[in-house]
Design a protein around this motif. Structure first.
Motif, PDB file in Angstrom:
ATOM      1  N   GLY A 127      -7.276  57.447  28.901  1.00 45.94           N
ATOM      2  CA  GLY A 127      -7.882  56.593  27.888  1.00 45.94           C
ATOM      3  C   GLY A 127      -8.895  57.298  27.007  1.00 45.94           C
ATOM      4  N   ASP A 128      -9.605  58.280  27.568  1.00 47.57           N
ATOM      5  CA  ASP A 128     -10.600  59.020  26.774  1.00 47.57           C
ATOM      6  C   ASP A 128      -9.957  59.745  25.585  1.00 47.57           C
ATOM      7  N   ASP A 129      -8.677  60.052  25.701  1.00 50.85           N
ATOM      8  CA  ASP A 129      -7.985  60.749  24.614  1.00 50.85           C
ATOM      9  C   ASP A 129      -7.594  59.806  23.481  1.00 50.85           C
ATOM     10  N   HIS A 130      -7.745  58.502  23.713  1.00 51.59           N
ATOM     11  CA  HIS A 130      -7.270  57.523  22.731  1.00 51.59           C
ATOM     12  C   HIS A 130      -8.357  56.582  22.224  1.00 51.59           C
ATOM     13  N   TRP A 131      -9.224  56.119  23.131  1.00 53.02           N
ATOM     14  CA  TRP A 131     -10.276  55.188  22.716  1.00 53.02           C
ATOM     15  C   TRP A 131     -11.280  55.871  21.795  1.00 53.02           C
TER      16      TRP A 131
ATOM     17  N   GLY B 129     -11.524  52.179  28.709  1.00 50.20           N
ATOM     18  CA  GLY B 129     -11.958  53.201  29.658  1.00 50.20           C
ATOM     19  C   GLY B 129     -10.819  54.145  29.962  1.00 50.20           C
ATOM     20  N   PRO B 130     -11.027  55.095  30.841  1.00 47.95           N
ATOM     21  CA  PRO B 130      -9.988  56.080  31.142  1.00 47.95           C
ATOM     22  C   PRO B 130      -8.731  55.471  31.771  1.00 47.95           C
ATOM     23  N   PHE B 131      -8.914  54.527  32.712  1.00 45.46           N
ATOM     24  CA  PHE B 131      -7.778  53.983  33.443  1.00 45.46           C
ATOM     25  C   PHE B 131      -7.187  52.764  32.737  1.00 45.46           C
ATOM     26  N   TYR B 132      -5.874  52.637  32.813  1.00 46.23           N
ATOM     27  CA  TYR B 132      -5.205  51.431  32.322  1.00 46.23           C
ATOM     28  C   TYR B 132      -3.838  51.315  32.986  1.00 46.23           C
ATOM     29  N   GLY B 133      -3.320  50.098  32.961  1.00 46.23           N
ATOM     30  CA  GLY B 133      -1.967  49.847  33.432  1.00 46.23           C
ATOM     31  C   GLY B 133      -1.045  49.637  32.250  1.00 46.23           C
TER      32      GLY B 133
END
Length: 202
Positions: A118-122, A57-61
């Motif tokens: 995350g949208d730019d990578h997943w 998803g968009p968010f990650y740590g």
């Protein structure tokens, strides 16, 4: 509550418009006049350094601190891993309020190790790979739950409930959420009755 389209179906809810205007959002739990400020000031995590336990998803740590402030701010979305005590996003936000909580968790991290790009990578293919490797995640959750549930430290026993919540989400809801997210990444629009959500594989 997840967003519904005009056909009454659950659809992926995009938190990024909320992030874009979050500068004046209050810090969750803080008094009046305490706002989050520009997200670019504290969302500076690096994709290549993200923890593998983050849900797609968009968010990650990514190499956050080990102070445990994230789970306090967003207990239904953030937990700690057991190696370094860094913070992991185990459920993506699906409302404005939930996004505010996750942003507060990110704002609280002195290392600024959260990100929401995350949208730019997943890709759908990467989501399928992550899902195919979920046995590794279940094994980690089970091990940490056993260890923390009987810990002499109240701090660790409290965090055991978060890993159990992650396990429950893996079994009840995450697969469909990832299918919705995969559709979003492929099409960048809401699903209609003419569409079919992508499968994630076995």
């Amino acid at each position: 509550m997840a967003e519904l389209n005009r056909y009454g179906e659950h659809v992926y809810w995009d938190p990024l418009p909320t992030v874009a205007v979050s500068q004046t959002l209050p810090i969750a739990g803080a008094g009046p006049g305490n706002s989050l400020g520009p997200p670019s000031d504290y969302l500076r995590g690096v994709w290549s350094e993200r923890d593998w336990r983050n849900v797609p998803g968009p968010f990650y740590g990514a190499q956050t601190d080990s102070c445990g402030t994230g789970p306090l701010a967003a207990p239904d979305h953030v937990l700690l891993e057991d190696e370094y005590g860094s913070e992991v996003v185990f459920r993506q936000p699906r409302t404005v309020h939930e996004t505010q909580l996750v942003l507060t968790a990110a704002w609280s991290d002195p290392f600024a190790g959260y990100a929401c790009d995350g949208d730019d990578h997943w890709t759908l293919g990467q989501i399928r790979q992550w899902w195919a490797d979920r046995t590794r995640l279940v094994e980690w959750i089970d091990r940490v739950d056993r260890m923390w549930s009987i810990s002499d430290h109240e701090y660790e026993r409290a965090h055991a409930s978060a890993v159990r919540a992650y396990h429950h989400y893996l079994e009840h809801g995450l697969e469909n959420d990832l299918r919705e997210y995969g559709f979003w990444l492929e099409h960048r629009r809401a699903i209609t009755p003419a569409d079919t959500l992508p499968d994630l594989g076995p």
